[in-house]
Write a protein that holds these residues in place. Structure first.
Motif, PDB file in Angstrom:
ATOM      1  N   CYS A  89       2.492  -0.861  -5.267  1.00 39.83           N
ATOM      2  CA  CYS A  89       3.815  -1.481  -5.212  1.00 39.83           C
ATOM      3  C   CYS A  89       4.160  -2.043  -6.587  1.00 39.83           C
ATOM      4  N   THR A  90       5.390  -2.423  -6.778  1.00 37.87           N
ATOM      5  CA  THR A  90       5.821  -2.933  -8.081  1.00 37.87           C
ATOM      6  C   THR A  90       5.405  -4.378  -8.314  1.00 37.87           C
ATOM      7  N   THR A  91       5.196  -5.149  -7.271  1.00 38.85           N
ATOM      8  CA  THR A  91       4.859  -6.560  -7.438  1.00 38.85           C
ATOM      9  C   THR A  91       3.418  -6.757  -7.898  1.00 38.85           C
ATOM     10  N   PHE A  92       2.475  -6.112  -7.238  1.00 32.86           N
ATOM     11  CA  PHE A  92       1.050  -6.310  -7.533  1.00 32.86           C
ATOM     12  C   PHE A  92       0.390  -5.053  -8.094  1.00 32.86           C
ATOM     13  N   THR A  93       1.134  -4.050  -8.436  1.00 34.81           N
ATOM     14  CA  THR A  93       0.668  -2.720  -8.841  1.00 34.81           C
ATOM     15  C   THR A  93      -0.198  -2.090  -7.748  1.00 34.81           C
ATOM     16  N   ASP A 127      -2.571  -1.437 -15.467  1.00 36.82           N
ATOM     17  CA  ASP A 127      -2.424  -2.645 -16.288  1.00 36.82           C
ATOM     18  C   ASP A 127      -2.454  -2.301 -17.772  1.00 36.82           C
ATOM     19  N   HIS A 163      -6.045   0.211 -10.793  1.00 34.12           N
ATOM     20  CA  HIS A 163      -5.405  -1.060 -11.124  1.00 34.12           C
ATOM     21  C   HIS A 163      -5.493  -1.324 -12.627  1.00 34.12           C
TER      22      HIS A 163
END
Length: 103
Positions: A39-43, A72, A68
């Protein structure tokens, strides 16, 4: 392999045979070796259980960690003076109306 070693691992080490977008049956999720949401909020967020039923050993899997960290690292801008065809500088001041941030 711990989180620090996983962060240093090359993205080329992540083995993903294929990626699909489709509906899943709950039995597929519960039978998975690891499960994560993108998702865009927490990758990337690990999913450890569904309706209190565990997925694998309820631990964050190596692929989840690797993806992840890869995302990042990919979001970091290149060092000053280094050109990257993957990163485009965005003038956020213009887009948000904050003219003081324009260069």
């Amino acid at each position: 392999m711990g989180p620090l070693q996983e962060r240093a691992r090359s993205p080329d080490d992540v083995i993903v045979a294929n990626v699909q977008q489709r509906k899943l049956h709950i039995s597929e999720v519960l039978a998975a070796k690891e499960c994560f949401l993108v998702c865009t909020t927490f990758t990337i967020v690990p999913v450890r259980s569904v309706n209190d039923e565990p997925i694998a050993d309820r631990k964050t899997g190596l692929t989840t960690l690797a993806l992840h960290y890869m995302l990042d690292n990919d979001m970091l801008p290149p060092p000053v003076g280094v050109y990257s065809s993957r990163h485009i500088q965005v003038p956020y001041g213009y887009m948000t109306g904050m003219r003081s941030q324009l260069v």
